[in-house]
Write a protein that holds these residues in place. Structure first.
Motif, PDB file in Angstrom:
ATOM      1  N   GLU A  71       4.942  40.685  68.275  1.00  0.00           N
ATOM      2  CA  GLU A  71       5.232  40.657  69.704  1.00  0.00           C
ATOM      3  C   GLU A  71       4.747  41.961  70.326  1.00  0.00           C
ATOM      4  OE1 GLU A  71       9.332  40.876  71.996  1.00  0.00           O
ATOM      5  OE2 GLU A  71       9.179  39.061  70.773  1.00  0.00           O
ATOM      6  N   ASN A  72       3.901  41.839  71.342  1.00  0.00           N
ATOM      7  CA  ASN A  72       3.391  43.069  71.967  1.00  0.00           C
ATOM      8  C   ASN A  72       4.414  43.632  72.943  1.00  0.00           C
ATOM      9  OD1 ASN A  72       3.145  41.433  74.196  1.00  0.00           O
ATOM     10  ND2 ASN A  72       0.926  41.567  74.347  1.00  0.00           N
ATOM     11  N   GLY A  73       4.084  44.708  73.593  1.00  0.00           N
ATOM     12  CA  GLY A  73       5.005  45.396  74.490  1.00  0.00           C
ATOM     13  C   GLY A  73       5.430  44.570  75.689  1.00  0.00           C
ATOM     14  N   GLU A  74       4.632  43.569  76.072  1.00  0.00           N
ATOM     15  CA  GLU A  74       4.939  42.726  77.232  1.00  0.00           C
ATOM     16  C   GLU A  74       5.851  41.562  76.857  1.00  0.00           C
ATOM     17  OE1 GLU A  74       1.068  41.598  78.489  1.00  0.00           O
ATOM     18  OE2 GLU A  74       0.537  43.614  79.128  1.00  0.00           O
ATOM     19  N   GLY A  75       6.088  41.384  75.553  1.00  0.00           N
ATOM     20  CA  GLY A  75       6.982  40.313  75.109  1.00  0.00           C
ATOM     21  C   GLY A  75       6.262  39.043  74.694  1.00  0.00           C
ATOM     22  N   SER A  76       4.942  38.979  74.752  1.00  0.00           N
ATOM     23  CA  SER A  76       4.231  37.771  74.342  1.00  0.00           C
ATOM     24  C   SER A  76       3.845  37.860  72.859  1.00  0.00           C
ATOM     25  CB  SER A  76       2.989  37.553  75.210  1.00  0.00           C
ATOM     26  OG  SER A  76       2.121  38.653  75.092  1.00  0.00           O
ATOM     27  N   ARG A  77       3.737  36.702  72.238  1.00  0.00           N
ATOM     28  CA  ARG A  77       3.393  36.627  70.810  1.00  0.00           C
ATOM     29  C   ARG A  77       1.878  36.741  70.658  1.00  0.00           C
ATOM     30  NH1 ARG A  77       7.608  37.493  67.924  1.00  0.00           N
ATOM     31  NH2 ARG A  77       6.849  36.419  66.101  1.00  0.00           N
ATOM     32  N   THR A  81      -3.629  46.519  54.194  1.00  0.00           N
ATOM     33  CA  THR A  81      -3.970  47.945  54.204  1.00  0.00           C
ATOM     34  C   THR A  81      -5.048  48.171  55.243  1.00  0.00           C
ATOM     35  OG1 THR A  81      -5.653  47.648  52.501  1.00  0.00           O
ATOM     36  CG2 THR A  81      -3.451  48.265  51.757  1.00  0.00           C
ATOM     37  N   GLY A  82      -5.239  49.401  55.635  1.00  0.00           N
ATOM     38  CA  GLY A  82      -6.289  49.726  56.590  1.00  0.00           C
ATOM     39  C   GLY A  82      -5.754  49.860  57.997  1.00  0.00           C
ATOM     40  N   ARG A  83      -6.673  49.949  58.941  1.00  0.00           N
ATOM     41  CA  ARG A  83      -6.297  50.166  60.341  1.00  0.00           C
ATOM     42  C   ARG A  83      -5.776  48.882  60.969  1.00  0.00           C
ATOM     43  NH1 ARG A  83     -10.324  53.911  63.508  1.00  0.00           N
ATOM     44  NH2 ARG A  83      -8.656  53.464  64.957  1.00  0.00           N
ATOM     45  N   ILE A  84      -4.890  49.065  61.935  1.00  0.00           N
ATOM     46  CA  ILE A  84      -4.318  47.923  62.652  1.00  0.00           C
ATOM     47  C   ILE A  84      -4.354  48.229  64.151  1.00  0.00           C
ATOM     48  CG2 ILE A  84      -2.835  47.195  60.754  1.00  0.00           C
ATOM     49  CD1 ILE A  84      -0.503  48.600  62.116  1.00  0.00           C
ATOM     50  N   PRO A  85      -4.231  47.184  64.985  1.00  0.00           N
ATOM     51  CA  PRO A  85      -4.205  47.421  66.435  1.00  0.00           C
ATOM     52  C   PRO A  85      -3.011  48.304  66.824  1.00  0.00           C
ATOM     53  CG  PRO A  85      -4.533  45.093  65.967  1.00  0.00           C
ATOM     54  CD  PRO A  85      -4.216  45.758  64.667  1.00  0.00           C
ATOM     55  N   ALA A  86      -3.190  49.071  67.886  1.00  0.00           N
ATOM     56  CA  ALA A  86      -2.158  50.011  68.324  1.00  0.00           C
ATOM     57  C   ALA A  86      -0.857  49.294  68.694  1.00  0.00           C
ATOM     58  CB  ALA A  86      -2.669  50.839  69.502  1.00  0.00           C
ATOM     59  N   ASP A  87      -0.948  48.130  69.390  1.00  0.00           N
ATOM     60  CA  ASP A  87       0.278  47.434  69.779  1.00  0.00           C
ATOM     61  C   ASP A  87       0.999  46.836  68.573  1.00  0.00           C
ATOM     62  OD1 ASP A  87      -1.765  45.599  69.528  1.00  0.00           O
ATOM     63  OD2 ASP A  87      -1.150  44.345  71.211  1.00  0.00           O
ATOM     64  N   PHE A  88       0.251  46.469  67.500  1.00  0.00           N
ATOM     65  CA  PHE A  88       0.891  45.987  66.277  1.00  0.00           C
ATOM     66  C   PHE A  88       1.639  47.150  65.615  1.00  0.00           C
ATOM     67  CE2 PHE A  88       0.088  44.050  61.795  1.00  0.00           C
ATOM     68  CZ  PHE A  88       1.370  43.520  61.768  1.00  0.00           C
ATOM     69  N   ASN A  89       1.028  48.326  65.621  1.00  0.00           N
ATOM     70  CA  ASN A  89       1.669  49.510  65.049  1.00  0.00           C
ATOM     71  C   ASN A  89       2.954  49.844  65.824  1.00  0.00           C
ATOM     72  OD1 ASN A  89       1.937  51.643  63.271  1.00  0.00           O
ATOM     73  ND2 ASN A  89       0.740  53.027  64.541  1.00  0.00           N
ATOM     74  N   GLU A  90       2.897  49.732  67.159  1.00  0.00           N
ATOM     75  CA  GLU A  90       4.090  49.974  67.983  1.00  0.00           C
ATOM     76  C   GLU A  90       5.191  48.977  67.646  1.00  0.00           C
ATOM     77  OE1 GLU A  90       2.939  49.873  72.083  1.00  0.00           O
ATOM     78  OE2 GLU A  90       1.514  51.517  71.814  1.00  0.00           O
ATOM     79  N   TYR A  91       4.798  47.702  67.444  1.00  0.00           N
ATOM     80  CA  TYR A  91       5.771  46.672  67.104  1.00  0.00           C
ATOM     81  C   TYR A  91       6.454  46.991  65.776  1.00  0.00           C
ATOM     82  CZ  TYR A  91       7.637  42.208  65.525  1.00  0.00           C
ATOM     83  OH  TYR A  91       8.461  41.233  65.028  1.00  0.00           O
ATOM     84  N   LEU A  92       5.658  47.426  64.778  1.00  0.00           N
ATOM     85  CA  LEU A  92       6.232  47.733  63.463  1.00  0.00           C
ATOM     86  C   LEU A  92       7.229  48.894  63.551  1.00  0.00           C
ATOM     87  CD1 LEU A  92       3.083  47.408  61.138  1.00  0.00           C
ATOM     88  CD2 LEU A  92       4.955  45.779  61.416  1.00  0.00           C
TER      89      LEU A  92
END
Length: 143
Positions: A103-109, A117-128
């Motif tokens: 779920e991103n910062g706006e609440g949508s899936r 392993t490796g790099r991930i999107p910034a909003d996925f990192n924020e969610y984790l």
């Protein structure tokens, strides 16, 4: 014309050699002849060694061709074996890929494809960090 070409021209001409050695003693001339004969013998030996090497290679090639015909192999078989794909040098196996859902910062899936392993999107990192989950908890399917 350089000095080597001039010297070679003198050595090739009998008349010019006579002129060159006219004032030389017999002993000195014999010494020069011995040195030239030694150089000649070295060249002859080198030539014979090269001919022997060429003949040895020809014999080896004939032996290989004979052995190939006994085994039923052709040059095409050899060429085919040489062009076979070599194993890939690298990390070894490919990373397993997954489809993640978060779920991103706006609440949508949002669905994202990647590895554990490796790099991930910034909003996925924020969610984790926000949810306290790890990547494996968000796996929806294996690709």
């Amino acid at each position: 014309m350089n000095i080597f070409e001039e010297s070679l021209n003198v050595l090739k001409s009998k008349m010019q050699l006579r002129k060159l050695f006219q004032d030389m003693h017999v002993e000195d001339l014999e010494s020069i002849i011995k040195r030239v004969e030694a150089i000649h013998q070295e060249k002859v030996d080198e030539s014979e060694a090269n001919e022997e090497e060429v003949q040895r290679k020809r014999d080896d090639i004939a032996a290989v061709i004979s052995l190939m015909s006994e085994k039923g192999l052709s040059m095409d078989d050899i060429a085919g074996a040489a062009t076979e794909e070599k194993p890939h040098k690298g990390k070894g196996k490919q990373r397993q890929r997954y489809k993640f859902e978060y779920e991103n910062g706006e609440g949508s899936r949002v669905q994202w494809e990647g590895a554990t392993t490796g790099r991930i999107p910034a909003d996925f990192n924020e969610y984790l960090t926000r949810s306290g989950k790890n990547r494996k908890d968000c796996i929806v399917s294996i690709l």
